[in-house]
Design a protein around this motif. Structure first.
Motif, PDB file in Angstrom:
ATOM      1  N   GLU A  98      33.477  18.392  54.334  1.00 48.43           N
ATOM      2  CA  GLU A  98      32.648  18.464  53.132  1.00 48.43           C
ATOM      3  C   GLU A  98      31.369  19.217  53.434  1.00 48.43           C
ATOM      4  OE1 GLU A  98      31.998  14.712  51.285  1.00 48.43           O
ATOM      5  OE2 GLU A  98      30.295  15.430  50.119  1.00 48.43           O
ATOM      6  N   GLN A  99      31.110  20.247  52.646  1.00 48.61           N
ATOM      7  CA  GLN A  99      29.932  21.083  52.872  1.00 48.61           C
ATOM      8  C   GLN A  99      28.867  20.828  51.811  1.00 48.61           C
ATOM      9  OE1 GLN A  99      30.918  25.223  53.550  1.00 48.61           O
ATOM     10  NE2 GLN A  99      32.653  24.695  54.852  1.00 48.61           N
ATOM     11  N   PHE A 100      27.629  20.844  52.251  1.00 45.76           N
ATOM     12  CA  PHE A 100      26.476  20.643  51.383  1.00 45.76           C
ATOM     13  C   PHE A 100      25.706  21.960  51.344  1.00 45.76           C
ATOM     14  CE2 PHE A 100      26.598  16.025  50.869  1.00 45.76           C
ATOM     15  CZ  PHE A 100      27.508  15.685  51.860  1.00 45.76           C
ATOM     16  N   PHE A 101      25.421  22.415  50.134  1.00 48.54           N
ATOM     17  CA  PHE A 101      24.846  23.744  49.956  1.00 48.54           C
ATOM     18  C   PHE A 101      23.354  23.687  49.663  1.00 48.54           C
ATOM     19  CE2 PHE A 101      28.344  26.783  49.874  1.00 48.54           C
ATOM     20  CZ  PHE A 101      29.429  25.914  49.915  1.00 48.54           C
TER      21      PHE A 101
ATOM     22  N   PHE B  34      38.680  20.759  47.005  1.00 48.13           N
ATOM     23  CA  PHE B  34      37.344  20.436  46.513  1.00 48.13           C
ATOM     24  C   PHE B  34      37.121  21.110  45.160  1.00 48.13           C
ATOM     25  CE2 PHE B  34      35.821  19.024  50.695  1.00 48.13           C
ATOM     26  CZ  PHE B  34      36.678  19.704  51.546  1.00 48.13           C
ATOM     27  N   TYR B  36      33.536  22.202  43.169  1.00 49.73           N
ATOM     28  CA  TYR B  36      32.087  22.292  43.177  1.00 49.73           C
ATOM     29  C   TYR B  36      31.617  22.795  41.812  1.00 49.73           C
ATOM     30  CZ  TYR B  36      31.697  21.929  48.310  1.00 49.73           C
ATOM     31  OH  TYR B  36      31.722  21.492  49.619  1.00 49.73           O
ATOM     32  N   GLY B  43      22.211  25.797  43.491  1.00 52.52           N
ATOM     33  CA  GLY B  43      23.247  25.818  44.517  1.00 52.52           C
ATOM     34  C   GLY B  43      24.488  25.082  44.051  1.00 52.52           C
ATOM     35  N   LEU B  44      25.429  24.919  44.947  1.00 53.37           N
ATOM     36  CA  LEU B  44      26.683  24.254  44.608  1.00 53.37           C
ATOM     37  C   LEU B  44      26.593  22.764  44.897  1.00 53.37           C
ATOM     38  CD1 LEU B  44      27.517  27.319  45.199  1.00 53.37           C
ATOM     39  CD2 LEU B  44      29.797  26.384  45.506  1.00 53.37           C
ATOM     40  N   GLN B  45      27.122  21.978  43.973  1.00 53.03           N
ATOM     41  CA  GLN B  45      27.146  20.531  44.132  1.00 53.03           C
ATOM     42  C   GLN B  45      28.596  20.070  44.128  1.00 53.03           C
ATOM     43  OE1 GLN B  45      25.502  18.264  40.835  1.00 53.03           O
ATOM     44  NE2 GLN B  45      25.105  16.507  42.131  1.00 53.03           N
ATOM     45  N   LEU B  46      28.941  19.215  45.069  1.00 64.64           N
ATOM     46  CA  LEU B  46      30.305  18.726  45.156  1.00 64.64           C
ATOM     47  C   LEU B  46      30.585  17.728  44.040  1.00 64.64           C
ATOM     48  CD1 LEU B  46      32.929  18.689  46.884  1.00 64.64           C
ATOM     49  CD2 LEU B  46      31.992  16.660  48.002  1.00 64.64           C
ATOM     50  N   LYS B  49      36.608  15.508  45.862  1.00 57.18           N
ATOM     51  CA  LYS B  49      37.397  16.079  46.944  1.00 57.18           C
ATOM     52  C   LYS B  49      38.691  15.292  47.102  1.00 57.18           C
ATOM     53  CE  LYS B  49      34.883  13.160  50.152  1.00 57.18           C
ATOM     54  NZ  LYS B  49      33.637  13.026  50.884  1.00 57.18           N
ATOM     55  N   PHE B  51      41.608  14.579  50.161  1.00 55.27           N
ATOM     56  CA  PHE B  51      42.083  14.781  51.529  1.00 55.27           C
ATOM     57  C   PHE B  51      43.502  14.256  51.670  1.00 55.27           C
ATOM     58  CE2 PHE B  51      38.257  16.525  52.250  1.00 55.27           C
ATOM     59  CZ  PHE B  51      37.267  15.877  52.981  1.00 55.27           C
ATOM     60  N   LEU B 101      36.005  27.136  54.386  1.00 53.97           N
ATOM     61  CA  LEU B 101      36.462  26.889  53.023  1.00 53.97           C
ATOM     62  C   LEU B 101      36.738  28.221  52.355  1.00 53.97           C
ATOM     63  CD1 LEU B 101      34.140  24.136  51.451  1.00 53.97           C
ATOM     64  CD2 LEU B 101      36.463  23.899  52.318  1.00 53.97           C
TER      65      LEU B 101
END
Lengths: 110, 113
Positions: A98-101, B34, B36, B43-46, B49, B51, B101
């Motif tokens: 999981e990446q946080f931007f 994912f 976003y 910016g990008l917010q999740l 997700k 798995f 990604l």
């Protein structure tokens, strides 16, 4: 309490100049990334560092050089800027997948 | 290598209506998936997700997505959109034990009153 921060938010410069963008994360993550988002909003990874070691280096001109002085920082230096470098550059960090931007840096080359 | 396709470039939806955004991926095994969201100038917010496990995943802001292996899809849904949902939505795929990604081209959502 910004998790991933970037400076500057906006950067306007002339062709041929050299500029740097800074990124810091306070999440304690081991891995950091730089992405480029073009005018069509397409996101493409450029680089990734894990524990200060380069692990991803996509096909990017060698005018772009990332530097990671420590785990919490990943800076991007760009030499001899070209018009095509105009884009939004995003920094991200992760501990796992999981990446946080960060909020992005809008670079405009005139 | 994995790839992601978001077939819809732009979707316009009325406030209060339901929303579904499509995402198809290409990958040999079960990827990490994912969604976003990128609000204008942000910016990008999740959002959520996947798995493994339950193929219907719940995310933030009332969004959910369903993983369908047979269709190689991971579509995002919201039953009732709000004006604040107007944004760019990105589907992304990652591989286990890989840091990279791959993002789709994004879908722009416009919400009309």
């Amino acid at each position: 309490d910004t998790a991933v921060s970037q400076t500057p938010k906006y950067l306007v410069t002339q062709m041929g100049n050299d500029k740097s963008i800074k990124c810091e994360q306070n999440l304690g993550h081991d891995t950091m990334y730089w992405y480029k988002q073009d005018s069509k909003k397409f996101l493409k990874i450029m680089f990734s560092y894990n524990n200060k070691e380069l692990i991803i280096n996509e096909t990017v001109p060698n005018r772009f050089s990332p530097k990671s002085p420590d785990k919490a920082h990943l800076n991007l230096h760009i030499n001899s800027l070209e018009l095509g470098d105009s884009a939004v550059y995003f920094c991200a960090s992760s501990q796992g997948t999981e990446q946080f931007f960060g909020p992005g840096t809008r670079l405009t080359v005139l | 290598a994995q790839s992601v396709t978001q077939p819809d470039i732009h979707i316009t939806v009325s406030e209060g209506a339901s929303l579904e955004l499509r995402c198809n991926y290409s990958y040999g095994a079960t990827p990490y998936l994912f969604w976003y969201v990128q609000s204008p100038g942000q910016g990008l917010q999740l959002l959520l997700k996947y798995f493994s496990g339950d193929t219907l995943v719940q995310g933030i802001k009332g969004f959910e997505a369903e993983f369908k292996r047979s269709q190689s899809s991971f579509n995002l849904r919201k039953p009732s959109v709000h004006w604040s949902d107007a944004a760019e939505y990105f589907c992304a795929v990652g591989e286990p034990d890989d840091y990279k990604l791959s993002f789709g081209a994004g879908t722009t959502v416009t919400v009309r009153a």
